[in-house]
Design a protein around this motif. Structure first.
Motif, PDB file in Angstrom:
ATOM      1  N   VAL A  32       0.847  -1.195   0.000  1.00 50.08           N
ATOM      2  CA  VAL A  32       0.000   0.000   0.000  1.00 50.08           C
ATOM      3  C   VAL A  32       0.886   1.250   0.000  1.00 50.08           C
ATOM      4  N   LEU A  33       1.915   1.235   0.820  1.00 50.39           N
ATOM      5  CA  LEU A  33       2.812   2.393   0.893  1.00 50.39           C
ATOM      6  C   LEU A  33       3.629   2.553  -0.384  1.00 50.39           C
ATOM      7  N   ASP A  51       2.710   1.784  -3.330  1.00 49.20           N
ATOM      8  CA  ASP A  51       1.797   2.375  -4.320  1.00 49.20           C
ATOM      9  C   ASP A  51       1.647   3.879  -4.127  1.00 49.20           C
ATOM     10  N   ALA A  52       1.910   4.344  -2.908  1.00 49.52           N
ATOM     11  CA  ALA A  52       1.839   5.785  -2.614  1.00 49.52           C
ATOM     12  C   ALA A  52       3.208   6.449  -2.728  1.00 49.52           C
ATOM     13  N   ALA A  61       2.148   6.258   6.595  1.00 49.18           N
ATOM     14  CA  ALA A  61       0.867   6.393   5.886  1.00 49.18           C
ATOM     15  C   ALA A  61       0.208   7.724   6.206  1.00 49.18           C
ATOM     16  N   GLY A  67      -0.613  10.484   3.409  1.00 45.69           N
ATOM     17  CA  GLY A  67      -2.036  10.684   3.178  1.00 45.69           C
ATOM     18  C   GLY A  67      -2.795   9.415   2.795  1.00 45.69           C
ATOM     19  N   VAL A  68      -2.270   8.256   3.176  1.00 46.08           N
ATOM     20  CA  VAL A  68      -2.925   6.980   2.829  1.00 46.08           C
ATOM     21  C   VAL A  68      -3.249   6.150   4.079  1.00 46.08           C
ATOM     22  N   ARG A  69      -3.455   6.839   5.192  1.00 45.24           N
ATOM     23  CA  ARG A  69      -3.741   6.123   6.442  1.00 45.24           C
ATOM     24  C   ARG A  69      -4.993   5.252   6.316  1.00 45.24           C
ATOM     25  N   ASP A  70      -6.047   5.783   5.706  1.00 43.63           N
ATOM     26  CA  ASP A  70      -7.285   5.008   5.583  1.00 43.63           C
ATOM     27  C   ASP A  70      -7.063   3.730   4.786  1.00 43.63           C
ATOM     28  N   GLU A  71      -6.319   3.809   3.682  1.00 44.34           N
ATOM     29  CA  GLU A  71      -6.047   2.625   2.868  1.00 44.34           C
ATOM     30  C   GLU A  71      -5.226   1.606   3.652  1.00 44.34           C
ATOM     31  N   LEU A  72      -4.220   2.091   4.372  1.00 49.01           N
ATOM     32  CA  LEU A  72      -3.378   1.182   5.152  1.00 49.01           C
ATOM     33  C   LEU A  72      -4.177   0.548   6.287  1.00 49.01           C
TER      34      LEU A  72
END
Length: 184
Positions: A37-38, A40-41, A57, A61-66
């Motif tokens: 996931v990270l 990909d970000a 994350a 800005g991808v905390r929700d996805e993680l």
């Protein structure tokens, strides 16, 4: 196994994993999927543990996805979890009870449902319920607030030094589920 004596308290808050149940989570698989996931970000997560991945994350800005990725592993581990002896005390203690965990709230609820404990729990606070995580006192204090119980009449039962530090910071009594600390 010697269970803690909780009879002097009017309410009990339990940690979940290692205290009431053993979640069957493959943490290596979880970390691998979280790192993807990270990546990909645009974040290199190969040298990060899960806690540092959560921090990374936030920054990316991808905390929700993680969180969704980690929680999916935790939910599966909750479905396959093993009930521990203290869960029987929870079901029989007759006092207000809560769960305060580093696991995602919905994974906690799955484990409680799987082991027929949900009806015995008045509040559940997970890693994603409030803005902070143990050992910050906020999750534990939020659990007590939702139970309408003050810190002076309750005890927090856990399996780690992190749980003990959380209780100390929240001003609540603490008991180890069995023996002593297993790490912070």
């Amino acid at each position: 196994m010697t269970l803690p004596d909780l009879s002097a308290f009017d309410a009990v808050v339990y940690d979940l994993d290692g205290t009431l149940v053993d979640l069957r989570v493959d943490w290596n698989d979880t970390a691998r999927d979280a790192a993807a996931v990270l990546r990909d970000a645009g974040v290199d997560a190969d040298s990060l543990d899960l806690w540092k991945m959560l921090d990374a994350a936030d920054e990316a800005g991808v905390r929700d996805e993680l969180e969704r990725e980690i929680a999916a592993h935790e939910r599966e581990g909750a479905r396959l979890s093993d009930r521990l002896p203290l869960a029987d005390l929870l079901a029989e203690d007759g006092v207000p009870s809560g769960v305060c965990s580093l696991n995602a709230e919905d994974a906690c609820r799955v484990a409680l449902d799987v082991h027929d404990l949900s009806d015995h729990v008045d509040a559940v606070v997970g890693r994603d319920t409030v803005a902070t995580q143990k050992p910050d006192p906020e999750p534990l204090l939020t659990t007590l607030e939702r139970m309408a119980v003050g810190p002076d009449s309750a005890v927090f039962v856990g399996d780690s030094a992190r749980d003990e530090v959380t209780a100390d910071r929240a001003g609540i009594a603490f008991r180890y589920v069995d023996g002593g600390p297993s790490g912070v």
